[in-house]
Design an enzyme around this catalytic site. Structure first.
Site: not given
Ligand code: GLN
Length: 549
Positions: A14, A192, A356, A383, A386, A520, A522
């Protein structure tokens, strides 16, 4: 023209870059004027990757329609400049789920439900759905996840085997990506593993048409001829996919090998010349920066680059847009304390706190944000980033001690980030069928939502328009009970949902560039269309760097 199908399988091991190869092939076909769509079939049993942690799966890529998908869809969107949807990614779990639901409903009454034909039929209909609708694409590329020989992947391979007889020879093409290792001690390439993996593929009835050899150095012609002979493909159907410095070079390398030409001949696509100017310009810009900027990314999964794939690419795009190369420093937030924070950011031109989940590492992120705010280093929070920024401001500027998020402490007195009841109930209702017994799954705000920007703000300056739409993946929202208190202290709420209820963007005045967004960005950035916020953030980092000099 009817849609032609191009199947990509992988052999030997992989992480050979099947997703990037698939995306590059798609991009090459686009440069020949073909319309292309692309799909990833993942053999695991999870219905989608949404429930897996980043260590298991890397990033979860979110589409406009709110599907939680494999990170290869991010590559596809970035290379092909498409907006994909749920139907561009499916898993064994999702396929079985559909079949079992039908079985319970009595759709197969009287029959035994089996892998062949029921599971394989469901897979085939997922693939064929790509050619439905008013504007079917010229070519659909299907990437089969995993490695040939995996037990899990067999129904998928069987399904694509059947499709060639269903659709006809001229309408299906099989490309097999394998590894051709270069043994330094022996001073030669080894074929191979490729022979074995093609043998495995042929034993399930698939004869590849094209073999793509992932290699450090180009595979010499005599060895290509050997691979062709042993693997029973045309002499001119063996190609090198060499290691590249920037992933965006891959379409150019494959073009130089003549891969698009061979695909066009074998699939009987119209003979057209590829126009690779845009790709050449992009790669030229990447390799000829006029300066650099150092960006620190403060997160929890810093040792695992796959977890921040789209983020990483978006930063690169922001660098390209500003003509600079980026030096990215990943900082583990768990190691940051008030005493050592400055040391982590010496020489850094911009600080980014990405998304996160969970409390681990959060205090370090808040400390990093305090540093960015006070030392006036450009800051971008995404996210969770912020959410941490408003907690930091609330605690340290508005003086609300112990301020936190419901996610970190459900019993806290002051929760500036919380489960917004209306949202929570709405989402639970909408997804009840999915997980009525869980309070976590199905309650996230997923996919694209509109946002209105306030004029004369950093956000408005970046986007240059009032109405935007961005992708979300989070559960908690800004708690409006605290909006006035933070606004009094100077925080600007520059992006709101059209009804004004959901805070989407916050920023600070009297700072070179300090902005946090609940969405997000990104997921919308493309190398040829860098996202406005990443472009603005890197521009601020460059200004900051120049001022320091
Ligand atoms: N944990 C946070 C929430 O659920 C932020 C989520 C994230 O950063 N994607 O609101």
């Amino acid at each position: 023209m009817k849609t032609k199908f191009l199947f990509i399988t992988g052999g030997v091991l992989s992480s050979l870059g099947k997703g990037l190869s698939a995306a590059s092939i798609g991009a090459l076909l686009q440069t020949r004027g073909m319309s292309v769509t692309i799909q990833k079939l993942d053999p695991y049993i999870n219905v989608d990757p949404g429930t897996m942690n980043p260590y298991q799966h890397g990033e979860v890529f979110v589409t406009d329609d709110g599907a939680e998908t494999d990170l290869d869809l991010g590559h596809y969107e970035r290379f092909l400049n498409l907006s994909l949807s749920q139907r561009n990614n499916t898993t064994s779990g999702a396929i079985y789920y559909k079949v079992i639901t039908k079985e319970r409903r009595g759709d197969y009454l009287g029959g035994t439900v089996q892998v062949i034909p029921h599971i394989t039929d469901e897979i085939k209909s997922a693939i064929l759905s790509l050619s439905e609708g008013d504007n079917p694409p010229d070519v659909a590329i299907i990437e089969i996840g995993g490695t040939v020989g995996d037990i899990e992947g067999q129904p998928f391979l069987e399904a694509i085997r059947q499709l060639r007889s269903d659709l006809g020879r001229d309408n299906c093409l099989y490309i097999h990506l394998t590894l051709v290792p270069y043994l330094r001690a022996a001073g030669e390439h080894k074929t191979k593993p490729t022979q074995h993996s093609v043998k495995e593929l042929r034993s399930i009835g698939i004869q590849p048409d094209i073999i793509l050899c992932r290699c450090e150095e180009p595979v010499p012609d005599d060895l290509k001829a050997k691979i062709a002979l042993f693997c029973n493909v045309d002499k001119d159907a063996v190609f090198s996919a060499v290691d590249v410095k920037s992933i965006y070079e891959l379409p150019l390398r494959l073009y130089e090998e003549g891969l698009d030409q061979k695909i066009a001949i074998m699939l009987r696509l119209p003979a057209r010349n590829a126009n690779l100017d845009a790709w050449k310009n992009l790669v030229h810009a990447i390799h000829n920066p006029s300066g650099k900027a150092v960006i620190a990314v403060v997160g929890k999964y810093v040792e695992l680059k796959e977890a921040y794939k789209s983020l990483h690419e978006s930063l690169v795009h922001g660098g390209i847009a500003n003509g600079v190369a980026l030096e990215l420093r990943y900082v583990n937030s768990e190691e940051i304390t008030p005493d050592n924070v400055a040391g982590f950011f010496a020489g850094v031109d911009g600080i980014l706190v990405p998304g996160g989940f969970g409390y681990r590492g959060v205090e370090g992120k808040i400390e990093a944000i305090r540093y960015a705010r006070e030392a006036k280093v450009p800051f971008f929070g995404i996210c969770l980033g912020m959410q941490c920024a408003v907690i930091e401001y609330g605690r340290n500027v508005a003086g609300i001690e112990g301020l936190t998020s419901e996610e970190f402490d459900p019993n806290a007195k002051d929760k500036i980030i919380y489960l917004m009841k209306e949202w929570y109930d709405f989402r639970r209702k909408a997804t009840e069928h999915r997980d009525s017994s869980s309070d976590k799954g199905g309650t996230m705000r997923l996919g694209a939502y509109p946002c209105d920007l306030k004029e004369k703000t950093l956000a408005f300056a970046a986007y240059g328009q009032e109405h935007i739409s961005e992708r979300h993946r989070h559960r908690y929202e800004f708690n409006n009970a605290y909006r006035d208190r933070l606004a009094e202290k100077g925080m600007i709420f520059s992006g709101l949902s059209p009804d004004g209820n959901l805070v989407e963007i916050v920023e600070l005045p009297d700072h070179p560039w300090f902005l946090g967004c609940q969405f997000h960005p990104e997921f919308h950035s493309r190398p040829m269309h860098p996202h406005p916020l990443f472009k603005a953030f890197i521009a601020a980092a460059c200004r900051y760097r120049n001022k320091k000099k």
